[in-house]
Design a protein around this motif. Sequence first.
Motif, mmCIF file in Angstrom:
data_model
loop_
_atom_site.group_PDB
_atom_site.id
_atom_site.type_symbol
_atom_site.label_atom_id
_atom_site.label_comp_id
_atom_site.label_asym_id
_atom_site.label_seq_id
_atom_site.Cartn_x
_atom_site.Cartn_y
_atom_site.Cartn_z
ATOM 1 N N THR A 23 21.168 -4.341 49.456
ATOM 2 C CA THR A 23 22.098 -3.244 49.158
ATOM 3 C C THR A 23 21.491 -1.934 49.642
ATOM 4 O O THR A 23 20.333 -1.634 49.362
ATOM 5 C CB THR A 23 22.357 -3.170 47.636
ATOM 6 O OG1 THR A 23 22.761 -4.454 47.169
ATOM 7 C CG2 THR A 23 23.439 -2.171 47.318
ATOM 8 N N SER A 24 22.285 -1.152 50.342
ATOM 9 C CA SER A 24 21.785 0.128 50.852
ATOM 10 C C SER A 24 21.732 1.168 49.731
ATOM 11 O O SER A 24 22.380 1.019 48.689
ATOM 12 C CB SER A 24 22.691 0.642 51.979
ATOM 13 O OG SER A 24 23.927 1.092 51.440
ATOM 14 N N ASP A 25 20.983 2.223 49.956
ATOM 15 C CA ASP A 25 20.891 3.318 48.996
ATOM 16 C C ASP A 25 22.270 3.937 48.745
ATOM 17 O O ASP A 25 22.604 4.280 47.609
ATOM 18 C CB ASP A 25 19.919 4.393 49.491
ATOM 19 C CG ASP A 25 18.475 3.908 49.516
ATOM 20 O OD1 ASP A 25 18.197 2.818 48.962
ATOM 21 O OD2 ASP A 25 17.623 4.616 50.079
ATOM 22 N N VAL A 26 23.050 4.067 49.796
ATOM 23 C CA VAL A 26 24.388 4.657 49.674
ATOM 24 C C VAL A 26 25.260 3.774 48.774
ATOM 25 O O VAL A 26 25.992 4.280 47.912
ATOM 26 C CB VAL A 26 25.034 4.844 51.074
ATOM 27 C CG1 VAL A 26 26.484 5.268 50.955
ATOM 28 C CG2 VAL A 26 24.239 5.857 51.881
ATOM 29 N N GLN A 27 25.156 2.452 48.943
ATOM 30 C CA GLN A 27 25.937 1.536 48.113
ATOM 31 C C GLN A 27 25.503 1.624 46.643
ATOM 32 O O GLN A 27 26.339 1.627 45.741
ATOM 33 C CB GLN A 27 25.791 0.092 48.604
ATOM 34 C CG GLN A 27 26.509 -0.197 49.905
ATOM 35 C CD GLN A 27 26.161 -1.596 50.413
ATOM 36 O OE1 GLN A 27 24.993 -1.959 50.498
ATOM 37 N NE2 GLN A 27 27.209 -2.359 50.751
ATOM 38 N N ILE A 28 24.203 1.677 46.415
ATOM 39 C CA ILE A 28 23.691 1.771 45.037
ATOM 40 C C ILE A 28 24.161 3.077 44.400
ATOM 41 O O ILE A 28 24.639 3.088 43.258
ATOM 42 C CB ILE A 28 22.144 1.673 45.018
ATOM 43 C CG1 ILE A 28 21.718 0.261 45.436
ATOM 44 C CG2 ILE A 28 21.599 2.005 43.630
ATOM 45 C CD1 ILE A 28 20.223 0.103 45.658
ATOM 46 N N GLU A 31 27.758 2.745 43.473
ATOM 47 C CA GLU A 31 27.951 1.927 42.272
ATOM 48 C C GLU A 31 27.636 2.721 41.007
ATOM 49 O O GLU A 31 28.314 2.583 39.997
ATOM 50 C CB GLU A 31 27.105 0.658 42.354
ATOM 51 C CG GLU A 31 27.634 -0.358 43.350
ATOM 52 C CD GLU A 31 26.775 -1.616 43.424
ATOM 53 O OE1 GLU A 31 26.024 -1.887 42.455
ATOM 54 O OE2 GLU A 31 26.861 -2.324 44.441
ATOM 55 N N PHE A 32 26.608 3.543 41.059
ATOM 56 C CA PHE A 32 26.274 4.395 39.914
ATOM 57 C C PHE A 32 27.444 5.317 39.593
ATOM 58 O O PHE A 32 27.860 5.435 38.441
ATOM 59 C CB PHE A 32 25.015 5.232 40.202
ATOM 60 C CG PHE A 32 23.748 4.622 39.699
ATOM 61 C CD1 PHE A 32 23.179 5.044 38.515
ATOM 62 C CD2 PHE A 32 23.102 3.617 40.417
ATOM 63 C CE1 PHE A 32 22.003 4.493 38.039
ATOM 64 C CE2 PHE A 32 21.932 3.060 39.956
ATOM 65 C CZ PHE A 32 21.371 3.483 38.764
ATOM 66 N N ILE A 33 27.950 5.993 40.597
ATOM 67 C CA ILE A 33 29.056 6.945 40.405
ATOM 68 C C ILE A 33 30.289 6.209 39.905
ATOM 69 O O ILE A 33 30.961 6.662 38.975
ATOM 70 C CB ILE A 33 29.338 7.719 41.719
ATOM 71 C CG1 ILE A 33 28.153 8.635 42.044
ATOM 72 C CG2 ILE A 33 30.632 8.518 41.614
ATOM 73 C CD1 ILE A 33 28.193 9.256 43.430
ATOM 74 N N GLU A 34 30.570 5.041 40.494
ATOM 75 C CA GLU A 34 31.719 4.237 40.091
ATOM 76 C C GLU A 34 31.636 3.827 38.622
ATOM 77 O O GLU A 34 32.643 3.746 37.923
ATOM 78 C CB GLU A 34 31.781 2.989 40.984
ATOM 79 C CG GLU A 34 32.978 2.094 40.771
ATOM 80 C CD GLU A 34 32.947 0.907 41.718
ATOM 81 O OE1 GLU A 34 32.934 -0.234 41.226
ATOM 82 O OE2 GLU A 34 32.894 1.139 42.947
ATOM 83 N N ASP A 35 30.396 3.576 38.142
ATOM 84 C CA ASP A 35 30.197 3.187 36.746
ATOM 85 C C ASP A 35 30.095 4.390 35.806
ATOM 86 O O ASP A 35 29.845 4.231 34.610
ATOM 87 C CB ASP A 35 28.939 2.326 36.616
ATOM 88 C CG ASP A 35 29.090 0.955 37.268
ATOM 89 O OD1 ASP A 35 30.246 0.536 37.491
ATOM 90 O OD2 ASP A 35 28.060 0.318 37.545
ATOM 91 N N PRO A 39 23.774 9.779 39.481
ATOM 92 C CA PRO A 39 22.558 9.201 40.061
ATOM 93 C C PRO A 39 21.333 10.111 39.947
ATOM 94 O O PRO A 39 20.230 9.637 39.677
ATOM 95 C CB PRO A 39 22.927 8.967 41.529
ATOM 96 C CG PRO A 39 24.415 8.931 41.563
ATOM 97 C CD PRO A 39 24.874 9.815 40.438
ATOM 98 N N ASP A 40 21.519 11.417 40.145
ATOM 99 C CA ASP A 40 20.378 12.336 40.060
ATOM 100 C C ASP A 40 19.837 12.423 38.635
ATOM 101 O O ASP A 40 18.624 12.442 38.422
ATOM 102 C CB ASP A 40 20.773 13.727 40.570
ATOM 103 C CG ASP A 40 21.112 13.715 42.056
ATOM 104 O OD1 ASP A 40 20.520 12.886 42.797
ATOM 105 O OD2 ASP A 40 21.971 14.513 42.481
ATOM 106 N N ALA A 41 20.755 12.460 37.665
ATOM 107 C CA ALA A 41 20.331 12.513 36.262
ATOM 108 C C ALA A 41 19.611 11.218 35.876
ATOM 109 O O ALA A 41 18.595 11.251 35.158
ATOM 110 C CB ALA A 41 21.533 12.750 35.346
ATOM 111 N N GLU A 42 20.128 10.081 36.341
ATOM 112 C CA GLU A 42 19.486 8.797 36.053
ATOM 113 C C GLU A 42 18.100 8.722 36.690
ATOM 114 O O GLU A 42 17.159 8.238 36.068
ATOM 115 C CB GLU A 42 20.355 7.632 36.531
ATOM 116 C CG GLU A 42 21.552 7.365 35.649
ATOM 117 C CD GLU A 42 21.168 7.018 34.222
ATOM 118 O OE1 GLU A 42 20.370 6.078 34.004
ATOM 119 O OE2 GLU A 42 21.660 7.703 33.315
#
Length: 135
Positions: A23-28, A31-35, A39-42
């Motif tokens: 899985t690419s960084d962009v995909q990950i 997925e974070f945003i979709e959920d 991502p930056d806070a995580e």
Amino acid sequence: MSKETHHTLRAIQNLAGEDLDGTSDVQIRGEFIEDGFDPDAEASRIAASIDGVVAAFMRAHTASAKREATSRRSLIPMVRPTLEKIRALIERACASEPALAASYRKGSKQSEADLETMYDDLVALGKIDPSDVYD
């Protein structure tokens, strides 16, 4: 944990690792945003958590090293026996454990400081009982 459970968990870890590798960084990030996660806070939260774990480990390691050093220091006698008694105790320890004899060389070339240091080391290692001084 049973051997079978351990094997199953290992297989799951391997599959998850393969999935993550593919899985690419962009995909990950997507997925974070979709959920619903930022991502930056995580990433900041995870970094802070790792920093906390590392700091706790370092504190525990330092405390353990201090306890170890303190316990070793307390084994070294404050008042040593005479040099003759030190030689006798070292020779007795070397006779009971031949591996120690190589470092002693029958006491022929050691200075007083060498003998005292060896005595302290053997006491710290438990090869000489400091109460033997009074035998």
